[in-house]
Design an enzyme around this catalytic site. Structure first.
Site, PDB file in Angstrom:
ATOM      1  N   HIS A 222     -41.109  -7.830 -26.521  1.00  9.11           N
ATOM      2  CA  HIS A 222     -40.008  -7.145 -26.650  1.00  9.11           C
ATOM      3  C   HIS A 222     -39.357  -8.691 -27.688  1.00  9.11           C
ATOM      4  O   HIS A 222     -38.486  -7.709 -28.986  1.00  9.11           O
ATOM      5  CB  HIS A 222     -39.015  -6.522 -25.271  1.00  9.11           C
ATOM      6  CG  HIS A 222     -39.519  -5.110 -25.066  1.00  9.11           C
ATOM      7  ND1 HIS A 222     -39.291  -4.112 -25.619  1.00  9.11           N
ATOM      8  CD2 HIS A 222     -39.233  -5.630 -24.264  1.00  9.11           C
ATOM      9  CE1 HIS A 222     -39.570  -3.476 -25.276  1.00  9.11           C
ATOM     10  NE2 HIS A 222     -39.697  -3.947 -24.008  1.00  9.11           N
ATOM     11  N   ASP A 259     -47.984  -0.698 -22.130  1.00  5.99           N
ATOM     12  CA  ASP A 259     -46.742  -0.848 -22.243  1.00  5.99           C
ATOM     13  C   ASP A 259     -45.559   0.690 -22.401  1.00  5.99           C
ATOM     14  O   ASP A 259     -46.298   1.243 -22.921  1.00  5.99           O
ATOM     15  CB  ASP A 259     -46.187  -1.894 -22.246  1.00  5.99           C
ATOM     16  CG  ASP A 259     -45.137  -1.562 -21.083  1.00  5.99           C
ATOM     17  OD1 ASP A 259     -44.798  -3.482 -20.316  1.00  5.99           O
ATOM     18  OD2 ASP A 259     -43.696  -1.848 -21.546  1.00  5.99           O
ATOM     19  N   HIS A 261     -43.038   0.749 -22.696  1.00  6.67           N
ATOM     20  CA  HIS A 261     -41.888   0.888 -23.814  1.00  6.67           C
ATOM     21  C   HIS A 261     -42.305   0.475 -24.529  1.00  6.67           C
ATOM     22  O   HIS A 261     -43.567  -0.532 -24.624  1.00  6.67           O
ATOM     23  CB  HIS A 261     -40.752  -0.422 -23.257  1.00  6.67           C
ATOM     24  CG  HIS A 261     -39.940   0.130 -22.231  1.00  6.67           C
ATOM     25  ND1 HIS A 261     -40.399  -0.633 -20.842  1.00  6.67           N
ATOM     26  CD2 HIS A 261     -39.031   0.909 -21.715  1.00  6.67           C
ATOM     27  CE1 HIS A 261     -39.243  -0.320 -19.681  1.00  6.67           C
ATOM     28  NE2 HIS A 261     -38.661   1.081 -19.837  1.00  6.67           N
ATOM     29  N   ASP A 346     -46.074  -0.312 -16.291  1.00  5.55           N
ATOM     30  CA  ASP A 346     -44.785   0.242 -15.766  1.00  5.55           C
ATOM     31  C   ASP A 346     -44.358   1.904 -16.051  1.00  5.55           C
ATOM     32  O   ASP A 346     -43.825   3.188 -16.235  1.00  5.55           O
ATOM     33  CB  ASP A 346     -43.377  -0.795 -16.448  1.00  5.55           C
ATOM     34  CG  ASP A 346     -43.398  -0.619 -17.999  1.00  5.55           C
ATOM     35  OD1 ASP A 346     -44.778  -0.817 -18.538  1.00  5.55           O
ATOM     36  OD2 ASP A 346     -42.589  -1.725 -18.346  1.00  5.55           O
TER      37      ASP A 346
END
Length: 443
Positions: A222, A259, A261, A346
């Site tokens: 990120h 991931d 996200h 995740d």
């Protein structure tokens, strides 16, 4: 405790930070040694760059040695030729906020599980190699992706973190820093670079080099070029991609991000670069709201970014189809020199921060198939980087099963996965998303 907020300086203020950096003796050859005890395990020792400091969280001391020599930290060719898996652990024990999901317990939980499941050199001999000594990333390594104004600004913010104990370093609030964060982030990035070095060295002498895994934190995907974001400080995978190009001449880098996200930082770093293909699968509508299916790159890099948002509830079947129908043809067409993986765990059905229903078996499949893809396309050169994963049990079990996949051993997912947790996947919406991305990218 009231958290103080650090905001990276504007580019217009970069010159002031560069001047201050000279006063503060900011040079790449200033190095210091950190020794941090991981309870129940060995000392983690790394050389990192900066000034003397003490961590209240880990009671670790730091002393500057001012040496311009770089130690040869690579394993021997004999060690590399025997290994099937090589990994490095950088737990960043001082970078910790109580009750925060991205905590210092994550890497130790994985290391403990690997030992318990007999997936370390103690049980497997030369087949599994832990890289224990490696140099941190240099400021120049970090600056290949991030603005120097941010890098120097974060280093300076460590004074504030020492005084306050904990500070918030991005405007949206989830990313924190302690007095050791800057140094431990250099160590994390450095672990990835050392594994790239090792895998490349091994690939020159064997057709099936070891697959590498950087068990590191803080995570990175990120972190945007201008600053931190979403638990992430430096873009570990992005920095490794530039390093592979610059140091090893591996010009075509294929990055897979599974991931839950979207890896917006990696996406932004290479959005106009035709030589780095970034492919992200992530849950539609999840943090940070980026990664739309029509975001495909721009300029010379148009078509070298593929974003595939999956509907909530997507699971094993969806990901197997994505791999076969999207990831494989993209990689085959791109013809990479190395594959790097942002390995976020995740998306597991037990993870608290999202709503996919991947299982341990999903991650075994991904690890096994990506390893084979690297063997088929780029001499086996492949490095995984830990990103998310916040249920310590599912995270540890899934990483351990990834190691089994690298070793070519059967999965133990059936011992960990409970089918009662699963529900029907939104197969129609998954199929629609896959068909749309295949049409956009002419797959």
């Amino acid at each position: 405790m009231e958290l103080q907020t650090f905001r990276p300086p504007s580019i217009a203020g970069a010159m002031m930070f560069l001047v201050r950096s000279q006063v503060q003796q900011w040079k790449n050859h200033c190095r210091f040694s950190v020794s941090t005890m991981l309870p129940g395990h060995r000392f983690y020792k790394h050389s990192v760059s900066g000034r003397k400091c003490f961590s209240k969280n880990t009671k670790s001391s730091v002393s500057c040695s001012y040496s311009t020599e770089k130690n040869d930290t690579l394993p021997s060719l004999k060690q590399l030729s025997d290994a099937r898996v090589i990994y490095a652990a950088a737990p960043a024990l001082g970078h910790n906020k109580e009750a925060h999901p991205e905590s210092s317990a994550r890497v130790p939980a994985i290391v403990t599980a690997l030992d318990k499941m007999e997936l370390t050199s103690k049980f497997r001999g030369s087949n599994i190699l832990e890289l224990q000594n490696f140099n941190p990333a240099s400021v120049d390594d970090i600056a290949s992706v991030h603005a120097k104004a941010y890098v120097y600004g974060l280093e300076k913010a460590m004074d504030q973190a020492s005084e306050q104990g904990l500070i918030v370093i991005d405007g949206s609030g989830p990313t924190y820093a302690t007095s050791t964060t800057f140094h431990e982030s250099l160590v994390a990035a450095g672990a990835g670079l050392a594994l790239v070095d090792s895998v490349v060295a091994a690939s020159k002498n064997q057709l099936d080099p070891p697959t590498a895994f950087a068990l590191i934190r803080p995570p990175g995907h990120h972190a945007i070029p201008e600053g931190p974001m979403g638990f992430c400080v430096f873009g570990n995978v992005a920095i490794a991609a530039r390093y592979a190009q610059r140091v090893h001449g591996l010009n075509r880098v294929f990055i897979i991000d599974f991931d839950v996200h979207h890896g917006n930082g990696t996406n932004d770093a290479f959005y106009d670069d035709p030589d780095i293909f970034f492919l992200s699968t992530h849950q539609a509508g999840s943090y940070p709201g980026t990664g739309k299916i029509d975001q495909i790159g721009k300029g010379a890099g148009e078509g070298a970014t593929l974003n595939l948002p999956l509907p909530g509830g997507s699971g094993d079947t969806a990901m197997r189809t994505v791999f076969d129908e999207v990831i494989v043809p993209c990689a085959q067409r791109f013809k990479p020199d190395i594959i790097l993986v942002s390995a976020g765990y995740d998306g597991h059905v037990l993870d608290p921060l999202a709503n996919l229903q991947f299982t341990t078996a999903t991650y075994y499949m991904l690890a096994s198939n990506i390893k084979q893809l690297a063997k088929d396309l780029c001499g086996g050169r492949c490095v995984f980087f830990l990103e998310g994963g916040y249920n310590l049990k599912s995270l540890s079990n899934s990483v351990a099963d990834s190691f089994r996949a690298f070793l070519g051993e059967p999965s133990l997912a059936s011992e960990f996965d409970n089918p009662a947790y699963l529900y029907e996947e939104p197969s129609t919406r998954v199929k629609q998303a896959i068909q749309r991305v295949k049409h956009i990218h002419s797959l």
